[in-house]
Structures are given as C-alpha cells and as structure tokens.
Scaffold this motif. Sequence first.
Motif, mmCIF file in Angstrom:
data_model
loop_
_atom_site.group_PDB
_atom_site.id
_atom_site.type_symbol
_atom_site.label_atom_id
_atom_site.label_comp_id
_atom_site.label_asym_id
_atom_site.label_seq_id
_atom_site.Cartn_x
_atom_site.Cartn_y
_atom_site.Cartn_z
ATOM 1 N N HIS A 1 0.862 -1.183 0.000
ATOM 2 C CA HIS A 1 0.000 0.000 0.000
ATOM 3 C C HIS A 1 0.902 1.238 0.000
ATOM 4 O O HIS A 1 1.908 1.277 0.710
ATOM 5 C CB HIS A 1 -0.880 0.033 1.247
ATOM 6 C CG HIS A 1 -1.620 -1.236 1.518
ATOM 7 N ND1 HIS A 1 -2.367 -1.904 0.577
ATOM 8 C CD2 HIS A 1 -1.726 -1.964 2.655
ATOM 9 C CE1 HIS A 1 -2.902 -2.979 1.115
ATOM 10 N NE2 HIS A 1 -2.523 -3.040 2.382
ATOM 11 N N GLU B 1 -7.760 10.128 1.572
ATOM 12 C CA GLU B 1 -7.934 10.098 3.028
ATOM 13 C C GLU B 1 -7.224 11.287 3.652
ATOM 14 O O GLU B 1 -6.211 11.753 3.133
ATOM 15 C CB GLU B 1 -7.354 8.809 3.613
ATOM 16 C CG GLU B 1 -7.931 7.538 3.030
ATOM 17 C CD GLU B 1 -9.388 7.295 3.375
ATOM 18 O OE1 GLU B 1 -9.872 7.869 4.371
ATOM 19 O OE2 GLU B 1 -10.046 6.529 2.655
ATOM 20 N N LEU C 1 -4.400 7.375 -1.384
ATOM 21 C CA LEU C 1 -3.971 6.053 -0.933
ATOM 22 C C LEU C 1 -4.202 5.046 -2.046
ATOM 23 O O LEU C 1 -5.289 4.991 -2.624
ATOM 24 C CB LEU C 1 -4.757 5.621 0.306
ATOM 25 C CG LEU C 1 -4.141 5.948 1.659
ATOM 26 C CD1 LEU C 1 -3.870 7.400 1.813
ATOM 27 C CD2 LEU C 1 -4.965 5.396 2.760
ATOM 28 N N ALA D 1 -4.008 1.099 -2.474
ATOM 29 C CA ALA D 1 -3.890 -0.175 -1.768
ATOM 30 C C ALA D 1 -3.624 -1.297 -2.760
ATOM 31 O O ALA D 1 -4.119 -1.280 -3.892
ATOM 32 C CB ALA D 1 -5.160 -0.452 -0.981
ATOM 33 N N CYS E 1 2.199 2.701 3.182
ATOM 34 C CA CYS E 1 1.045 2.821 4.062
ATOM 35 C C CYS E 1 0.767 1.468 4.719
ATOM 36 O O CYS E 1 0.630 0.461 4.032
ATOM 37 C CB CYS E 1 -0.147 3.268 3.227
ATOM 38 S SG CYS E 1 -1.649 3.482 4.143
ATOM 39 N N ILE F 1 -1.991 -0.434 6.917
ATOM 40 C CA ILE F 1 -3.396 -0.300 7.281
ATOM 41 C C ILE F 1 -3.745 -1.343 8.336
ATOM 42 O O ILE F 1 -3.504 -2.533 8.144
ATOM 43 C CB ILE F 1 -4.301 -0.474 6.042
ATOM 44 C CG1 ILE F 1 -3.940 0.559 4.980
ATOM 45 C CG2 ILE F 1 -5.768 -0.362 6.437
ATOM 46 C CD1 ILE F 1 -4.641 0.362 3.654
ATOM 47 N N GLU G 1 -6.316 -3.509 9.657
ATOM 48 C CA GLU G 1 -7.562 -4.041 9.108
ATOM 49 C C GLU G 1 -8.738 -3.920 10.081
ATOM 50 O O GLU G 1 -9.878 -3.761 9.662
ATOM 51 C CB GLU G 1 -7.376 -5.499 8.697
ATOM 52 C CG GLU G 1 -6.299 -5.719 7.638
ATOM 53 C CD GLU G 1 -6.598 -5.048 6.317
ATOM 54 O OE1 GLU G 1 -7.791 -4.896 5.960
ATOM 55 O OE2 GLU G 1 -5.634 -4.666 5.620
ATOM 56 N N GLY H 1 -9.158 0.232 10.589
ATOM 57 C CA GLY H 1 -9.170 1.051 9.380
ATOM 58 C C GLY H 1 -8.171 2.187 9.438
ATOM 59 O O GLY H 1 -8.003 2.926 8.475
ATOM 60 N N ARG H 2 -7.480 2.330 10.557
ATOM 61 C CA ARG H 2 -6.462 3.381 10.688
ATOM 62 C C ARG H 2 -5.222 2.983 9.918
ATOM 63 O O ARG H 2 -4.954 1.806 9.705
ATOM 64 C CB ARG H 2 -6.116 3.613 12.147
ATOM 65 C CG ARG H 2 -7.237 4.238 12.915
ATOM 66 C CD ARG H 2 -6.814 4.535 14.310
ATOM 67 N NE ARG H 2 -7.891 5.239 14.985
ATOM 68 C CZ ARG H 2 -7.738 5.873 16.110
ATOM 69 N NH1 ARG H 2 -6.572 5.895 16.721
ATOM 70 N NH2 ARG H 2 -8.770 6.489 16.660
ATOM 71 N N PHE H 3 -4.455 3.988 9.553
ATOM 72 C CA PHE H 3 -3.231 3.704 8.814
ATOM 73 C C PHE H 3 -2.099 4.578 9.295
ATOM 74 O O PHE H 3 -2.318 5.634 9.879
ATOM 75 C CB PHE H 3 -3.449 3.856 7.304
ATOM 76 C CG PHE H 3 -3.930 5.220 6.884
ATOM 77 C CD1 PHE H 3 -3.037 6.223 6.580
ATOM 78 C CD2 PHE H 3 -5.278 5.501 6.809
ATOM 79 C CE1 PHE H 3 -3.469 7.474 6.197
ATOM 80 C CE2 PHE H 3 -5.734 6.747 6.420
ATOM 81 C CZ PHE H 3 -4.828 7.735 6.119
#
Length: 105
Positions: free
Chosen positions: A4, A50, A64, A66, A90, A92, A94, A97-99
């Motif tokens: 990502h 984002e 972003l 992915a 990045c 993530i 799961e 949902g924060r990255f």
Amino acid sequence: MKKHFALPLFSLVDRKKIDPETSDLRGLAAQLEKFLAHNFDVTAGTVSIEGVAQNAGEIELFLLLADVPAESWPALMALADVQKTQLFVCKIDEDSGRFTLTPAK
C-alpha cells in the motif's frame, strides 16, 4: 507481492481546484486511478483519498493506493520523484481502518 502506498494529494492536483468540504473526493480518486493507470501503468486494488491530522489540527489529504503490485512500484517511485514529493508506504490496520505512513526508501 503487493504493498500500500500514499502520495500527498496536492502533489498531483492543484490545491486551488479542490475544496475538501465540497469536492467529490470519491470521484476524484476514481479519476486519478484511471489517470495513473493510463499514463504511468500504475495499478492498485483500491484507490481513495484520506485525510491525516497534522500539527495544529490541520488535515492533509493523501491519495492512498492499496494493493499496488510490484511491477507498478518503479513507475510510482518515478512519479513521486518527478513531482518532487514524498512517496509513503502505508500500513493499514484491518480492524480499525487506521493507517500509518512511513517514507518510502
């Protein structure tokens, strides 16, 4: 292998033409996905825009990408270099949902 990535949105789009409050960011992400695929052969499983909180509560927008396949990485790195911007890897979470963003080397 896929990773990502994230690019600062305004390294790709004129800041004066985007209002984060009123612009269609989903539509813009879809257009940027097509643009990157057509012009640079960069593909991704999912593309979104984002916001990341910065100092003083300001939000910085990122594109972003992915699940970018390894064959797209060189073109993505070259794009960041030409645009004189930082490419980020990045991570993530799961569940939440924060990255997190880490500068790509």
